[in-house]
Enzyme design. Structure first.
Site, PDB file in Angstrom:
ATOM      1  N   ASP A   1       0.859  -1.174   0.000  1.00 45.56           N
ATOM      2  CA  ASP A   1       0.000   0.000   0.000  1.00 45.56           C
ATOM      3  C   ASP A   1       0.902   1.233   0.000  1.00 45.56           C
ATOM      4  O   ASP A   1       2.090   1.138   0.324  1.00 45.56           O
ATOM      5  CB  ASP A   1      -0.890  -0.028   1.246  1.00 45.56           C
ATOM      6  CG  ASP A   1      -1.802   1.171   1.333  1.00 45.56           C
ATOM      7  OD1 ASP A   1      -2.382   1.548   0.298  1.00 45.56           O
ATOM      8  OD2 ASP A   1      -1.907   1.755   2.432  1.00 45.56           O
TER       9      ASP A   1
ATOM     10  N   ASP B   1      -0.058   5.105   1.005  1.00 46.03           N
ATOM     11  CA  ASP B   1      -0.213   6.041   2.119  1.00 46.03           C
ATOM     12  C   ASP B   1      -0.200   5.307   3.457  1.00 46.03           C
ATOM     13  O   ASP B   1      -0.981   4.377   3.684  1.00 46.03           O
ATOM     14  CB  ASP B   1      -1.513   6.828   1.963  1.00 46.03           C
ATOM     15  CG  ASP B   1      -1.549   7.624   0.666  1.00 46.03           C
ATOM     16  OD1 ASP B   1      -0.509   8.197   0.304  1.00 46.03           O
ATOM     17  OD2 ASP B   1      -2.610   7.644   0.012  1.00 46.03           O
TER      18      ASP B   1
END
Length: 443
Positions: free
Chosen positions: A252, A254
């Site tokens: 991922d 953020d």
């Protein structure tokens, strides 16, 4: 199809290893590089080869005379240094309607029919093989749009502080002869990357970027030659093929790679989490394909357009590249399920398959490469990330950075927990976890 090998270089930086030979005849684990190139092309059905020679041309002639006769191989002496593009343009009338350009100082293991299929399907005038590497600051970089069309060339040295995607021109091209006809009278020397390609783009030529993780390295220095020989001996070259199952570290963005602060809307909002560069570099060196899978609802909400997100990712890749780390691919979801935002993009509102925990982004990756999901991982900071990994039957790691799983949207337990991405990379790369595999790039 026909291949053109640019074999006229002196190899000044390799002088201590060449012992008076031209660069294409450099010994690579006991075999001349040119022979390895010819064998690789022949395996892919390309026996029609034109070899453009200049420096020590007599030695390359002797090399061909010592091999079994190759009726479809032809040597052409440039007569004088003309540059990479100048040499091809000078003999253009002798070439076929479509041909591959190969540089005489690269070792490659590329599925050329796969690249050709994309070239033909796109209708491109020219297709360039692109890949990330661990030293983009001194590489020729290429910009592409979301559909894979080249929009700009950035030769090195790059302007200080420039944010550029780590998409390196790997010096392997598929060319349509008709696209080069206009340039036949251009004065030499003329280089493909620095001179001709930017001019072609400015004239509206359709230039395609073909992004791949397959193996291609230039071995123009002793250090790079040593690395290529290690890769050959250890099986790295073979394991980088499209037919080989790849281990992937899905990350991922953020809260995992960069600091989570509301939404990242501009490059100035982007800040790497401490240890992120070391973590990605560790995964690169352990031969994991690093793929970023990220929900970016700022696009649907109208808070940042595709171009802004593209610039954010250019900042991310520049920061990683400055530390010798790179990602192999990035897939994003631009959608958002809820309405009611000022400036929202109606076409991107509503449910979709790609927003995590949906599996659409992972399926896109699986369409692009053969993935060993049992040996692959998902690293995220939210339960949506972990649920997406569970649905794909991946090993999962929940990091404490970002939301740290406090979103509580899904009742799911990760395979492991880690303080941050660097700690997660250590888990993934631990000997007990590590099947065999690695790349790392020098071109």
């Amino acid at each position: 199809m026909q291949a053109v090998i640019l074999a006229g270089g002196k190899g000044t930086r390799l002088a201590e290893r060449l012992n008076g030979r031209p660069k294409p005849l450099i010994d690579v684990l006991g075999v001349p590089l040119l022979e390895r190139q010819l064998d690789t092309l022949a395996k892919q059905g390309i026996a029609n080869v034109v070899v453009l020679v200049n420096h020590a041309a007599d030695q390359i002639e002797d090399f061909f005379a010592s091999r079994p006769p190759t009726p479809t191989a032809r040597l052409i002496d440039d007569g004088a240094p003309r540059g990479t593009a100048g040499a091809v343009l000078a003999c253009l009338e002798t070439l076929e309607e479509r041909f591959v350009v190969v540089y005489g100082d690269t070792l490659f293991e590329i599925d050329i029919p796969a690249m050709l299929a994309e070239h033909e399907a796109s209708g491109a005038d020219l297709t360039l093989l692109l890949h990330p590497n661990d030293h983009p600051a001194d590489s020729d970089l290429v910009e592409v749009d979301e559909n894979g069309w080249v929009t700009a060339f950035h030769g090195y040295p790059h302007p200080p502080g420039a944010d550029l995607r780590n998409l390196v021109n790997a010096a392997f091209y598929i060319c349509e002869r008709r696209a080069l006809e206009t340039w036949r009278q251009s004065p030499a020397p003329l280089d493909f990357a620095k001179d001709l390609f930017p001019r072609m783009l400015a004239q509206g030529m359709r230039i395609r970027g073909y992004l791949t993780f397959e193996y291609i390295k230039d071995l123009g220095t002793p250090k790079r030659l040593d690395k290529v020989e290690r890769h050959l001996a250890s099986g790295v070259v073979e394991r980088a093929g499209l037919a080989a199952a790849q281990r992937v570290a899905f990350l991922d963005r953020d809260g995992v790679i960069n600091v989570q602060r509301d939404y990242v809307r501009t490059p100035d909002d982007f800040e790497l989490i401490p240890g992120a560069i070391e973590a990605v570099r560790m995964l690169n060196e352990a031969e994991f394909r690093v793929i970023v899978v990220t929900n970016q609802p700022v696009i649907a909400r109208g808070e940042a357009d595709f171009d802004a997100v593209h610039r954010i990712h250019a900042r991310m890749e520049s920061l990683l590249g400055a530390g010798g780390a790179y990602i192999d691919a990035l897939y994003l979801c631009p959608h958002h399920p809820d309405k009611g935002f000022r400036g929202e993009v109606a076409a991107l509102k509503g449910p979709c398959r790609c927003r995590k925990p949906g599996t659409g982004l992972f399926e896109q990756a699986a369409n692009a490469m053969k993935i060993d999901f049992d040996a692959s991982w998902m690293v995220g900071d939210s339960t949506s990330d972990i649920e997406a990994g569970r649905r794909m039957k991946l090993n999962t790691i929940l990091v404490e950075t970002g939301t740290g799983g406090r979103d509580q949207k899904w009742t799911v337990q990760p395979s492991h927990r880690a303080a941050d991405l660097l700690a997660a990379a250590r888990i993934i790369c631990a000997p007990a976890m590590k099947p065999t595999m690695a790349q790392g790039s020098d071109t």
